[in-house]
Design a protein around this motif. Sequence first.
Motif, mmCIF file in Angstrom:
data_model
loop_
_atom_site.group_PDB
_atom_site.id
_atom_site.type_symbol
_atom_site.label_atom_id
_atom_site.label_comp_id
_atom_site.label_asym_id
_atom_site.label_seq_id
_atom_site.Cartn_x
_atom_site.Cartn_y
_atom_site.Cartn_z
ATOM 1 N N VAL A 44 43.579 38.595 42.732
ATOM 2 C CA VAL A 44 44.372 39.106 41.707
ATOM 3 C C VAL A 44 44.294 38.473 40.623
ATOM 4 N N SER A 45 43.431 37.437 40.466
ATOM 5 C CA SER A 45 43.299 36.675 39.224
ATOM 6 C C SER A 45 42.023 36.814 38.337
ATOM 7 N N GLU A 46 42.362 37.344 37.319
ATOM 8 C CA GLU A 46 41.140 37.812 36.224
ATOM 9 C C GLU A 46 40.356 36.610 35.867
ATOM 10 N N GLU A 47 40.991 35.371 35.787
ATOM 11 C CA GLU A 47 40.229 34.376 35.414
ATOM 12 C C GLU A 47 39.551 33.970 36.837
ATOM 13 N N ILE A 48 39.706 33.745 37.940
ATOM 14 C CA ILE A 48 39.061 33.521 39.048
ATOM 15 C C ILE A 48 37.679 34.650 39.197
ATOM 16 N N VAL A 49 38.249 35.925 38.988
ATOM 17 C CA VAL A 49 37.251 36.711 39.091
ATOM 18 C C VAL A 49 36.049 36.769 38.103
ATOM 19 N N GLN A 50 36.447 36.266 36.914
ATOM 20 C CA GLN A 50 35.264 36.075 35.713
ATOM 21 C C GLN A 50 34.584 34.913 36.025
ATOM 22 N N SER A 51 35.119 33.940 36.609
ATOM 23 C CA SER A 51 34.597 32.846 37.012
ATOM 24 C C SER A 51 33.280 33.057 37.945
ATOM 25 N N LEU A 52 33.641 33.833 38.897
ATOM 26 C CA LEU A 52 32.584 34.252 39.964
ATOM 27 C C LEU A 52 31.787 35.371 39.697
ATOM 28 N N ASN A 53 31.775 35.800 38.450
ATOM 29 C CA ASN A 53 31.289 37.071 38.112
ATOM 30 C C ASN A 53 29.568 36.495 38.023
ATOM 31 N N GLY A 54 28.820 37.354 38.769
ATOM 32 C CA GLY A 54 27.306 36.849 39.033
ATOM 33 C C GLY A 54 26.940 35.970 39.871
ATOM 34 N N ARG A 55 28.120 35.207 40.745
ATOM 35 C CA ARG A 55 27.847 34.454 41.637
ATOM 36 C C ARG A 55 27.956 35.033 42.884
ATOM 37 N N LEU A 56 28.616 36.048 43.177
ATOM 38 C CA LEU A 56 28.923 36.880 44.216
ATOM 39 C C LEU A 56 28.115 38.034 44.116
ATOM 40 N N THR A 57 27.852 38.988 45.088
ATOM 41 C CA THR A 57 27.239 40.215 45.252
ATOM 42 C C THR A 57 28.068 41.151 44.286
ATOM 43 N N GLN A 58 29.331 41.064 44.326
ATOM 44 C CA GLN A 58 30.192 42.108 43.548
ATOM 45 C C GLN A 58 31.648 41.151 43.714
ATOM 46 N N VAL A 59 32.332 41.033 42.732
ATOM 47 C CA VAL A 59 33.658 40.302 42.601
ATOM 48 C C VAL A 59 34.490 41.233 41.791
ATOM 49 N N VAL A 60 35.676 41.683 42.424
ATOM 50 C CA VAL A 60 36.778 42.719 41.831
ATOM 51 C C VAL A 60 38.236 42.194 41.723
#
Length: 227
Positions: A44-60
């Motif tokens: 639910v955290s936008e900050e966490i999702v942004q930090s993992l963008n490109g590191r997981l296959t898909q993060v939402v």
Amino acid sequence: MAKSPRTARIAEADSVVVIGLGRFGTALALELMAAGTEVLGIDVSEEIVQSLNGRLTQVVRTDSTNEEALQQLAVHEFDRAVVAIGSDIQASILTTSLLLRFGIPNIWAKAVTDAHGQIFDQLGVQHVIYPEKDMGRRVAHLVRGAALDYIEVDKDFAIVKTSPNSLVRDIRLGDTTIRATYGVTVLAYKRGDENWRNTDLDTVLRDGDVMLVAGPTARAEAFGQLQ
């Protein structure tokens, strides 16, 4: 909203959906990625999702208690899911209930308290995990003993990494009586920079080696403390 083709592709592959990307969920998701498993991460955290963008296959970023949102992400098509939500027990339980309703065959759910875990048991969750509790127990065994590492395989069975003691050092394993006397088995050993090797009856352990001993927890731990 139409289902994402990318998410559908992930669900069809060797893949896992990880819901809740705190410290535990993130570490788990990244380890799965490193092992070649595709991961859909949800938080639910936008900050966490942004930090993992490109590191997981898909993060939402989405609310995992929203059934429609999970269906739009094709979560119901995965056969393995991890609910790693720790800060919001209600969200953890509601999310897990949805995954069970979807019929996902393999669900791992993180419990932060015994009561939390009991609810998962009552819901029918196959795998309830207690990361903090399990790590605390593991460290306690290391602190109080001579073990180099300790893995509890089941409630009363463990594998202990330790140094060879006088009962096995410089003696052919087939000539020892450790299984009959102590109820443990030496599974494998490592010598210097060499790779781990399985033991057999002709194995002779030397000073400086490291060995893996398996058996009932108390017995394996006690054997690992012998000099």
